[in-house]
Design an enzyme around this catalytic site. Structure first.
Site, PDB file in Angstrom:
ATOM      1  N   LYS A 120      -8.207 -12.255  -1.168  1.00  0.00           N
ATOM      2  CA  LYS A 120      -7.645 -10.914  -1.316  1.00  0.00           C
ATOM      3  C   LYS A 120      -6.441 -10.923  -2.249  1.00  0.00           C
ATOM      4  CE  LYS A 120      -4.508  -7.782  -0.312  1.00  0.00           C
ATOM      5  NZ  LYS A 120      -3.050  -7.910  -0.272  1.00  0.00           N
ATOM      6  N   ASP A 138      -8.427  -5.290   1.384  1.00  0.00           N
ATOM      7  CA  ASP A 138      -7.389  -5.464   2.391  1.00  0.00           C
ATOM      8  C   ASP A 138      -7.740  -4.600   3.600  1.00  0.00           C
ATOM      9  OD1 ASP A 138      -6.748  -2.807   1.893  1.00  0.00           O
ATOM     10  OD2 ASP A 138      -5.358  -3.379   0.320  1.00  0.00           O
TER      11      ASP A 138
END
Length: 214
Positions: A120, A138
């Site tokens: 991420k 996220d």
DNA sequence: CTCCCGATAT
DNA sequence: ATATCAGGAG
């Protein structure tokens, strides 16, 4: 959700002018990388409170690599998970200096090799700092995409791959930012503002939701 | 899977 | 009082 609906979704996002209240503050790719690492399970406002102090003390990886971990901890101690994050910042700074000439690398594999940097974070840096069309999933995007019906993948990493294939190429670069802002200010975790949402007609969650009114 | 772990919103 | 916040490592 089919291709036509997905296209309409992002055309609407591109036409809506969002007004973010706070975002991570940074001045170069190193600062962005550090800020994103610090932002795990923390609000942008919390991160922005400590980064000016941190970057004044250590404006580059060479300087941060030479700091004591305890000194970094002290500066960032108002952020959750601060002990782990202090170790990440020192460790990734050391590796930037030793393996990457003091520069933030521009490939996913190299970024992920840094301590404290997962998929991420790597994709946020590639997208925001280097303009690459990556989708970093996220908690916001994971929730929004699941509600709307863009993807019901079980994990953020799986969803990241699904979205990269499912979102038309011309929307990929900005899709990340649009979904994040939508998740923060409209499609919030608690009390989503469906009455202000421009895409309820495309949203599976809204259609069977109790949040129809304000 | 658990742990990390303070600030903020509700 | 508790859910959540630009997650990642072990």
């Amino acid at each position: 959700m089919n291709r036509t609906q997905i296209t309409e979704l992002f055309e609407i996002f591109e036409s809506v002018r969002s007004n973010p209240r706070s975002e991570l503050v940074y001045h170069n790719s190193f600062e962005l990388l550090c800020a994103v690492v610090l932002s795990a399970q923390a609000t942008d406002a919390s991160v922005n409170k400590v980064t000016p102090v941190l970057f004044a003390r250590a404006p580059d990886p060479q300087t941060m690599a030479r700091m004591e971990t305890a000194a970094i901890e002290e500066i960032i101690s108002s952020i959750g998970l601060y002990r782990a994050k202090a170790g990440y910042l020192k460790g990734l700074s050391e590796k930037l200096v030793s393996d990457f000439g003091g520069e933030v690398p521009q490939s996913e594999n190299e970024l992920v090799s840094l301590p404290g940097v997962g998929l991420k974070t790597a994709r946020v840096v590639l997208n925001v700092a280097f303009g690459r069309p990556t989708i970093a999933v996220d908690t916001h995007i994971f929730r929004v995409a699941d509600r709307i019906g863009l993807s019901h993948a079980k994990t953020p990493n799986q969803m990241s791959d699904v979205l990269a294939k499912r979102i038309p190429e011309r929307f990929l670069k900005n899709a990340h930012h649009h979904l994040i802002l939508h998740g923060r200010y409209v499609c919030r975790a608690q009390r989503p503002k469906c009455h202000e949402c421009p895409v309820t007609h495309l949203c599976a969650f809204f259609k069977k939701s109790k949040y129809v009114t304000k």
